[in-house]
Design a protein around this motif. Structure first.
Motif, PDB file in Angstrom:
ATOM      1  N   ALA A 148     -46.747 -56.715  52.126  1.00  0.00           N
ATOM      2  CA  ALA A 148     -45.645 -56.617  52.684  1.00  0.00           C
ATOM      3  C   ALA A 148     -45.244 -58.218  53.258  1.00  0.00           C
ATOM      4  CB  ALA A 148     -45.587 -55.779  53.897  1.00  0.00           C
ATOM      5  N   LEU A 149     -46.583 -58.722  54.014  1.00  0.00           N
ATOM      6  CA  LEU A 149     -46.273 -60.081  54.330  1.00  0.00           C
ATOM      7  C   LEU A 149     -45.972 -61.129  53.488  1.00  0.00           C
ATOM      8  CD1 LEU A 149     -49.027 -60.068  56.830  1.00  0.00           C
ATOM      9  CD2 LEU A 149     -46.624 -60.359  57.313  1.00  0.00           C
ATOM     10  N   ALA A 150     -46.471 -60.818  52.023  1.00  0.00           N
ATOM     11  CA  ALA A 150     -46.050 -61.890  50.965  1.00  0.00           C
ATOM     12  C   ALA A 150     -44.832 -61.714  50.371  1.00  0.00           C
ATOM     13  CB  ALA A 150     -47.157 -61.244  49.717  1.00  0.00           C
ATOM     14  N   PHE A 151     -44.067 -60.669  50.974  1.00  0.00           N
ATOM     15  CA  PHE A 151     -42.733 -60.218  50.775  1.00  0.00           C
ATOM     16  C   PHE A 151     -41.905 -60.993  51.896  1.00  0.00           C
ATOM     17  CE2 PHE A 151     -38.704 -58.051  51.399  1.00  0.00           C
ATOM     18  CZ  PHE A 151     -37.816 -58.125  50.256  1.00  0.00           C
ATOM     19  N   LEU A 152     -42.267 -60.340  53.033  1.00  0.00           N
ATOM     20  CA  LEU A 152     -41.359 -60.508  54.158  1.00  0.00           C
ATOM     21  C   LEU A 152     -41.427 -62.306  54.578  1.00  0.00           C
ATOM     22  CD1 LEU A 152     -42.820 -58.024  56.608  1.00  0.00           C
ATOM     23  CD2 LEU A 152     -40.482 -58.106  55.365  1.00  0.00           C
ATOM     24  N   ILE A 153     -42.437 -62.953  54.641  1.00  0.00           N
ATOM     25  CA  ILE A 153     -42.460 -64.641  54.950  1.00  0.00           C
ATOM     26  C   ILE A 153     -41.708 -65.248  54.046  1.00  0.00           C
ATOM     27  CG2 ILE A 153     -43.942 -66.636  55.146  1.00  0.00           C
ATOM     28  CD1 ILE A 153     -46.227 -64.547  56.405  1.00  0.00           C
ATOM     29  N   PRO A 154     -41.655 -65.142  52.557  1.00  0.00           N
ATOM     30  CA  PRO A 154     -40.716 -65.974  51.823  1.00  0.00           C
ATOM     31  C   PRO A 154     -39.420 -65.539  51.955  1.00  0.00           C
ATOM     32  CG  PRO A 154     -42.921 -65.230  50.539  1.00  0.00           C
ATOM     33  CD  PRO A 154     -42.674 -64.599  51.761  1.00  0.00           C
ATOM     34  N   ALA A 155     -39.066 -64.097  52.343  1.00  0.00           N
ATOM     35  CA  ALA A 155     -37.902 -63.650  52.414  1.00  0.00           C
ATOM     36  C   ALA A 155     -37.051 -64.068  53.578  1.00  0.00           C
ATOM     37  CB  ALA A 155     -37.585 -62.195  52.272  1.00  0.00           C
ATOM     38  N   ALA A 156     -37.986 -64.384  54.473  1.00  0.00           N
ATOM     39  CA  ALA A 156     -37.490 -64.967  55.949  1.00  0.00           C
ATOM     40  C   ALA A 156     -37.169 -66.328  55.696  1.00  0.00           C
ATOM     41  CB  ALA A 156     -38.432 -64.543  56.993  1.00  0.00           C
ATOM     42  N   ARG A 157     -38.038 -67.024  55.279  1.00  0.00           N
ATOM     43  CA  ARG A 157     -37.776 -68.468  54.958  1.00  0.00           C
ATOM     44  C   ARG A 157     -36.743 -68.639  54.164  1.00  0.00           C
ATOM     45  NH1 ARG A 157     -42.682 -72.090  53.226  1.00  0.00           N
ATOM     46  NH2 ARG A 157     -41.422 -73.580  54.169  1.00  0.00           N
ATOM     47  N   ALA A 158     -36.526 -67.862  53.260  1.00  0.00           N
ATOM     48  CA  ALA A 158     -35.305 -68.245  52.303  1.00  0.00           C
ATOM     49  C   ALA A 158     -33.796 -67.511  53.004  1.00  0.00           C
ATOM     50  CB  ALA A 158     -35.415 -67.449  51.055  1.00  0.00           C
TER      51      ALA A 158
END
Length: 142
Positions: free
Chosen positions: A125-135
């Protein structure tokens, strides 16, 4: 867009839609899980009793038993409202979504205190959430 501009350029409309899509998916998921917690509270709040049994920090299990399980319906409702609020903030967009992104990421790091089994959910989930938030972050305005 000029003839030589690549399709993956940050200002390309499709890129903006993908950023917004990840935020909407996450917001929708958190609204859904908030509803699930409300359902648990309504059906049987004792369902939460074993949640911290796998905690690798004894204090986490003790605190769960003494605090959360002392009033599981109240705390389950708080979790439900918290998750739904994060979902709404993400769906709202703008500056509110920044608070939502920080909240959902912090929520998953917090979950990791409960057991290594939860890491099977939280790490991907964090592997998805962190890049999604940054983008998404730069496109969010107050």
């Amino acid at each position: 867009m000029t003839k030589h501009q690549p399709l993956s350029a940050p200002d390309h409309p499709a890129e903006g839609k993908r950023k917004g899509l990840r935020r909407k998916i996450t917001g929708g998921l958190f609204l859904f899980t908030g509803g699930m917690h409300l359902g648990i509270v309504m059906a049987n709040p004792q369902y939460y009793a074993s949640f911290a049994k796998g905690a690798y920090i004894p204090l986490v299990e003790k605190a769960w038993d003494k605090i959360f399980m002392a009033a599981p319906a109240r705390w389950g409702t708080a979790v439900s409202l918290g998750e739904a609020t994060l979902g709404i903030l993400l769906l709202r967009g703008g500056g509110a979504a920044k608070v939502g992104w920080v909240g959902v990421i912090a929520f998953h790091f917090g979950l990791m205190l409960f057991s290594f089994g939860i890491w099977l959910w939280s790490v991907p989930a964090l592997a998805f959430l962190i890049p999604a938030a940054r983008a998404d972050w730069g496109s969010l305005r107050r």
